[in-house]
Write a protein that holds these residues in place. Structure first.
Motif, mmCIF file in Angstrom:
data_model
loop_
_atom_site.group_PDB
_atom_site.id
_atom_site.type_symbol
_atom_site.label_atom_id
_atom_site.label_comp_id
_atom_site.label_asym_id
_atom_site.label_seq_id
_atom_site.Cartn_x
_atom_site.Cartn_y
_atom_site.Cartn_z
ATOM 1 N N ILE A 69 0.813 -1.217 0.000
ATOM 2 C CA ILE A 69 0.000 0.000 0.000
ATOM 3 C C ILE A 69 0.845 1.265 0.000
ATOM 4 O O ILE A 69 0.308 2.363 -0.149
ATOM 5 N N ALA A 70 2.144 1.119 0.135
ATOM 6 C CA ALA A 70 3.039 2.274 0.041
ATOM 7 C C ALA A 70 3.443 2.559 -1.406
ATOM 8 O O ALA A 70 4.082 3.566 -1.687
ATOM 9 N N ASN A 71 3.049 1.669 -2.333
ATOM 10 C CA ASN A 71 3.369 1.850 -3.748
ATOM 11 C C ASN A 71 2.275 1.210 -4.606
ATOM 12 O O ASN A 71 2.315 0.023 -4.905
ATOM 13 N N LEU A 72 1.317 2.031 -4.998
ATOM 14 C CA LEU A 72 0.164 1.537 -5.757
ATOM 15 C C LEU A 72 0.112 2.095 -7.178
ATOM 16 O O LEU A 72 -0.944 2.119 -7.810
ATOM 17 N N ARG A 73 1.254 2.527 -7.680
ATOM 18 C CA ARG A 73 1.274 3.160 -9.005
ATOM 19 C C ARG A 73 0.862 2.208 -10.126
ATOM 20 O O ARG A 73 0.411 2.641 -11.182
ATOM 21 N N ASP A 74 1.006 0.923 -9.910
ATOM 22 C CA ASP A 74 0.563 -0.045 -10.918
ATOM 23 C C ASP A 74 -0.952 -0.226 -10.910
ATOM 24 O O ASP A 74 -1.505 -0.838 -11.833
ATOM 25 N N PHE A 75 -1.603 0.321 -9.880
ATOM 26 C CA PHE A 75 -3.034 0.075 -9.733
ATOM 27 C C PHE A 75 -3.890 1.344 -9.695
ATOM 28 O O PHE A 75 -5.048 1.328 -10.100
ATOM 29 N N LEU A 76 -3.324 2.433 -9.177
ATOM 30 C CA LEU A 76 -4.092 3.663 -9.013
ATOM 31 C C LEU A 76 -3.346 4.855 -9.587
ATOM 32 O O LEU A 76 -2.170 5.069 -9.288
ATOM 33 N N LEU A 90 -2.011 1.025 9.570
ATOM 34 C CA LEU A 90 -0.686 1.645 9.544
ATOM 35 C C LEU A 90 0.287 0.805 10.365
ATOM 36 O O LEU A 90 0.809 1.225 11.390
ATOM 37 N N MET A 91 0.540 -0.386 9.870
ATOM 38 C CA MET A 91 1.290 -1.363 10.653
ATOM 39 C C MET A 91 2.786 -1.294 10.443
ATOM 40 O O MET A 91 3.563 -1.506 11.361
ATOM 41 N N GLY A 92 3.239 -1.015 9.216
ATOM 42 C CA GLY A 92 4.656 -1.072 8.911
ATOM 43 C C GLY A 92 5.425 0.134 9.424
ATOM 44 O O GLY A 92 4.859 1.191 9.710
ATOM 45 N N THR A 93 6.748 -0.019 9.509
ATOM 46 C CA THR A 93 7.580 1.100 9.931
ATOM 47 C C THR A 93 7.619 2.195 8.862
ATOM 48 O O THR A 93 7.962 3.339 9.155
ATOM 49 N N ASP A 94 7.255 1.828 7.622
ATOM 50 C CA ASP A 94 7.224 2.807 6.533
ATOM 51 C C ASP A 94 5.817 3.368 6.320
ATOM 52 O O ASP A 94 5.450 3.733 5.209
ATOM 53 N N ALA A 98 2.937 5.066 3.078
ATOM 54 C CA ALA A 98 1.568 4.686 2.750
ATOM 55 C C ALA A 98 0.640 5.899 2.791
ATOM 56 O O ALA A 98 -0.221 6.072 1.924
ATOM 57 N N ILE A 99 0.818 6.764 3.797
ATOM 58 C CA ILE A 99 -0.007 7.973 3.868
ATOM 59 C C ILE A 99 0.331 8.908 2.709
ATOM 60 O O ILE A 99 -0.563 9.531 2.118
ATOM 61 N N THR A 100 1.596 9.001 2.360
ATOM 62 C CA THR A 100 2.000 9.823 1.218
ATOM 63 C C THR A 100 1.371 9.299 -0.058
ATOM 64 O O THR A 100 0.915 10.065 -0.917
ATOM 65 N N ALA A 203 9.239 18.037 6.211
ATOM 66 C CA ALA A 203 9.571 19.217 6.995
ATOM 67 C C ALA A 203 9.705 18.889 8.480
ATOM 68 O O ALA A 203 10.455 19.541 9.193
ATOM 69 N N VAL A 204 8.960 17.912 8.945
ATOM 70 C CA VAL A 204 9.045 17.491 10.345
ATOM 71 C C VAL A 204 9.109 15.968 10.369
ATOM 72 O O VAL A 204 8.632 15.305 9.446
ATOM 73 N N PRO A 205 9.703 15.402 11.395
ATOM 74 C CA PRO A 205 9.797 13.938 11.444
ATOM 75 C C PRO A 205 8.441 13.286 11.668
ATOM 76 O O PRO A 205 7.579 13.830 12.358
ATOM 77 N N TRP A 206 8.262 12.134 11.047
ATOM 78 C CA TRP A 206 7.044 11.358 11.291
ATOM 79 C C TRP A 206 7.188 10.648 12.626
ATOM 80 O O TRP A 206 8.256 10.130 12.942
ATOM 81 N N PRO A 207 6.138 10.619 13.435
ATOM 82 C CA PRO A 207 6.240 9.949 14.729
ATOM 83 C C PRO A 207 6.363 8.443 14.569
ATOM 84 O O PRO A 207 5.891 7.869 13.579
ATOM 85 N N THR A 208 7.010 7.827 15.523
ATOM 86 C CA THR A 208 7.080 6.371 15.556
ATOM 87 C C THR A 208 5.848 5.858 16.286
ATOM 88 O O THR A 208 5.643 6.160 17.464
ATOM 89 N N LEU A 209 5.009 5.121 15.580
ATOM 90 C CA LEU A 209 3.813 4.583 16.212
ATOM 91 C C LEU A 209 4.188 3.346 17.012
ATOM 92 O O LEU A 209 4.934 2.482 16.545
ATOM 93 N N LYS A 210 3.674 3.279 18.218
ATOM 94 C CA LYS A 210 3.995 2.166 19.105
ATOM 95 C C LYS A 210 3.384 0.874 18.571
ATOM 96 O O LYS A 210 2.352 0.875 17.917
#
Length: 217
Positions: A69-76, A90-94, A98-100, A203-210
């Motif tokens: 889901i972080a790379n859907l260019r082949d589909f969308l 939002l399970m992965g460390t990346d 996915a949000i981008t 511009a700002v760091p993304w938080p690390t989700l627990k």
């Protein structure tokens, strides 16, 4: 209060039915369910005419496309969906990628809709809390429930706004079935501006989700 959905997917469906469908009466509404699990949104929204594109690493059902889901260019294509949904996805460390990607595929004026477990969010820094307080003063229509959700998820809100140019509109839907009503979840709803995500730099760091253990929905 306007009542609340019992499950994250129910809240997301309520948002699409109550907010997006009425505004797209003449057009087909397209929803990207990212990290869809058992494709509950497809089952719920398909019968009311919504075109739900379901993606996950594993294909639990024929309607689900196996994809990162972080790379859907082949589909969308760019700007092709009305709502990009993450329900406990939002399970992965990346996850920021996915949000981008969700920002990329959302149409201008479209939405990125997120529901996550509250305990996954780190506490906000003083600066982030000050930013959240300033936003609250700028818009006095924010309801108490949404204000709390915004503060709990402030680190992520801050990153989405600063890094992608998304606009946090969670407060506009407070006390409706589109926002989870209990203390276990945080609901965040962002709207995409016309130039959001274009040439965006971190511009700002993304938080690390627990880490959080929960069953696939």
């Amino acid at each position: 209060a306007g009542g609340g959905a019992a499950r994250p997917a129910h809240a997301a469906a309520a948002f699409v039915k109550g907010v997006v469908l009425p505004r797209r009466a003449k057009d087909k509404v397209v929803v990207a369910d990212l990290g869809c699990g058992d494709a509950e949104l497809h089952a719920t929204l398909g019968p009311v005419g919504v075109d739900v594109r379901s993606f996950d690493l594993f294909t639990a059902k024929p309607c689900v496309v196996a994809a990162d889901i972080a790379n859907l260019r082949d589909f969308l294509d760019d700007a092709c969906v009305d709502v990009a949904v993450f329900c406990l996805a939002l399970m992965g460390t990346d996850y920021a990628k996915a949000i981008t990607e969700a920002c990329r595929v959302a149409k201008p004026g479209g939405y990125v809709y997120i529901v996550e477990v509250r305990s996954r969010f780190p506490e906000a820094t003083k600066q982030q809390r000050d930013d959240g307080a300033s936003a609250s003063k700028a818009n006095k229509a924010k309801a108490k429930a949404a204000k709390r959700a915004i503060m709990e998820g402030t680190s992520l809100v801050h990153a989405c706004e600063r890094n992608l140019g998304l606009v946090n509109v969670t407060h506009l839907h407070a006390n409706t079935p589109a926002v989870m009503p209990n203390d276990f979840f945080v609901t965040l709803i962002f709207q995409k501006k016309a130039n959001a995500g274009v040439g965006a730099k971190s511009a700002v760091p993304w938080p690390t989700l627990k880490a959080c253990e929960y069953k696939r929905r």
